[in-house]
Design an enzyme around this catalytic site. Structure first.
Site, PDB file in Angstrom:
ATOM      1  CE  LYS A  13     -30.130 -65.180 -85.163  1.00 21.39           C
ATOM      2  NZ  LYS A  13     -29.517 -66.208 -86.038  1.00 21.39           N
ATOM      3  NE  ARG A  88     -29.846 -60.883 -89.521  1.00 24.30           N
ATOM      4  CZ  ARG A  88     -30.768 -61.765 -89.201  1.00 24.30           C
ATOM      5  NH1 ARG A  88     -31.401 -61.676 -88.059  1.00 24.30           N
ATOM      6  NH2 ARG A  88     -31.044 -62.746 -89.994  1.00 24.30           N
ATOM      7  NE  ARG A 127     -35.588 -72.686 -89.240  1.00 27.10           N
ATOM      8  CZ  ARG A 127     -34.939 -71.547 -89.096  1.00 27.10           C
ATOM      9  NH1 ARG A 127     -34.695 -71.071 -87.885  1.00 27.10           N
ATOM     10  NH2 ARG A 127     -34.526 -70.882 -90.156  1.00 27.10           N
ATOM     11  NE  ARG A 160     -37.198 -68.954 -91.522  1.00 25.55           N
ATOM     12  CZ  ARG A 160     -36.348 -68.358 -90.685  1.00 25.55           C
ATOM     13  NH1 ARG A 160     -36.539 -68.488 -89.382  1.00 25.55           N
ATOM     14  NH2 ARG A 160     -35.335 -67.665 -91.131  1.00 25.55           N
ATOM     15  NE  ARG A 171     -31.470 -67.477 -93.639  1.00 23.33           N
ATOM     16  CZ  ARG A 171     -32.048 -68.545 -93.097  1.00 23.33           C
ATOM     17  NH1 ARG A 171     -32.443 -69.558 -93.870  1.00 23.33           N
ATOM     18  NH2 ARG A 171     -32.240 -68.613 -91.813  1.00 23.33           N
TER      19      ARG A 171
END
Ligand code: AP5
Length: 215
Positions: A13, A88, A127, A160, A171
């Protein structure tokens, strides 16, 4: 133009929102980034959000809805925006529709990215992000020019806090339960555009652009 980007964690996203911002000249409203900045700055919103984010749970709806109501009425949003990470769940989607209706606006496109879970895990564990300017990299798929340093501002890259495997699983579960019902919600409004998020960021971007301009 008002575009919503939806999909599981790590589906791309943010990567696509950045490209769409460049293409259409409208701002990107990224709830995750707004919340991370609030946490870093220790604001009241950040203090509420921190624990939820750490666990991979959704931050309470009233907090998010107030945050977005304020941001969506900023002057730079008059010509449209890209919503990255909001709505969401159904409560947020209905609130978003109410806010837009009050301003005689509507969501034009809701892009839902499909990415298999094994690929999500590869993307999120690799990431790295820049806490200074928000740029995102991947150690294998989008490596920075200099290891550990941001290409854009030179700051150190970090992992993160919620990109640990256990939190990623949480998640994903939250996504399946709370967010996937939005496909039906937006499908009924005729604005749903489903896209495979697998492929290079450039090929995914080309598909998104063609769907948006064709619809
Ligand atoms: P948020 O920051 O929104 O996290 P997320 O939805 O889990 O999405 P991500 O940011 O992890 O991934 P992405 O889809 O943007 O992928 P990216 O482009 O970075 O939210 C974090 C937390 O904040 C939530 O858990 C919640 O607590 C809270 N929150 C946020 N919004 C909320 C809301 N509305 N309500 C309540 N709580 C909220 O890509 C991932 C990696 O893959 C990168 O390394 C990238 O380089 C790489 N990559 C991207 N595209 C490709 C590709 N095509 N091929 C290969 N690699 C790729």
């Amino acid at each position: 133009m008002r575009i919503v980007l939806c999909g599981p964690p790590g589906c791309g996203k943010g990567t696509q929102a950045e490209r769409l911002t460049g293409q259409f000249g409208i701002p990107r409203l990224t709830t995750g980034e707004m919340l991370r900045r609030a946490v870093q700055a220790g604001t009241p919103v950040g203090q509420v959000a921190q624990g939820y984010m750490h666990r991979g749970a959704l931050v309470p709806d009233p907090v998010i809805i107030d945050l977005m109501r304020e941001r969506m009425t900023d002057p730079d949003c008059r010509g449209g925006y890209i919503l990255d990470g909001f709505p969401r769940n159904r409560t947020q989607a209905e609130a978003c529709d109410r806010m837009l209706k009050a301003a005689r606006e509507r969501v034009d496109h809701v892009v839902f990215f499909d990415v298999p879970e094994e690929e999500i895990l590869r993307r999120l564990t690799g990431r790295r992000e820049c806490r200074q300017c928000g740029a995102t990299f991947h150690m294998t798929f989008q490596p920075p020019q200099q290891a550990g340093r941001c290409d854009r501002c030179g700051a150190e890259l970090c992992q993160r806090d919620d990109d640990r495997e256990e939190t990623i699983q949480r998640r994903l579960a939250v996504y399946r339960e709370a967010t996937t019902p939005l496909m039906e919600y937006y499908g009924r409004q005729g604005v749903l555009r489903r896209v495979s998020g697998v492929g290079t960021p450039e090929t995914v971007f080309a598909t998104v652009c063609s769907l948006i301009t064709r619809a």
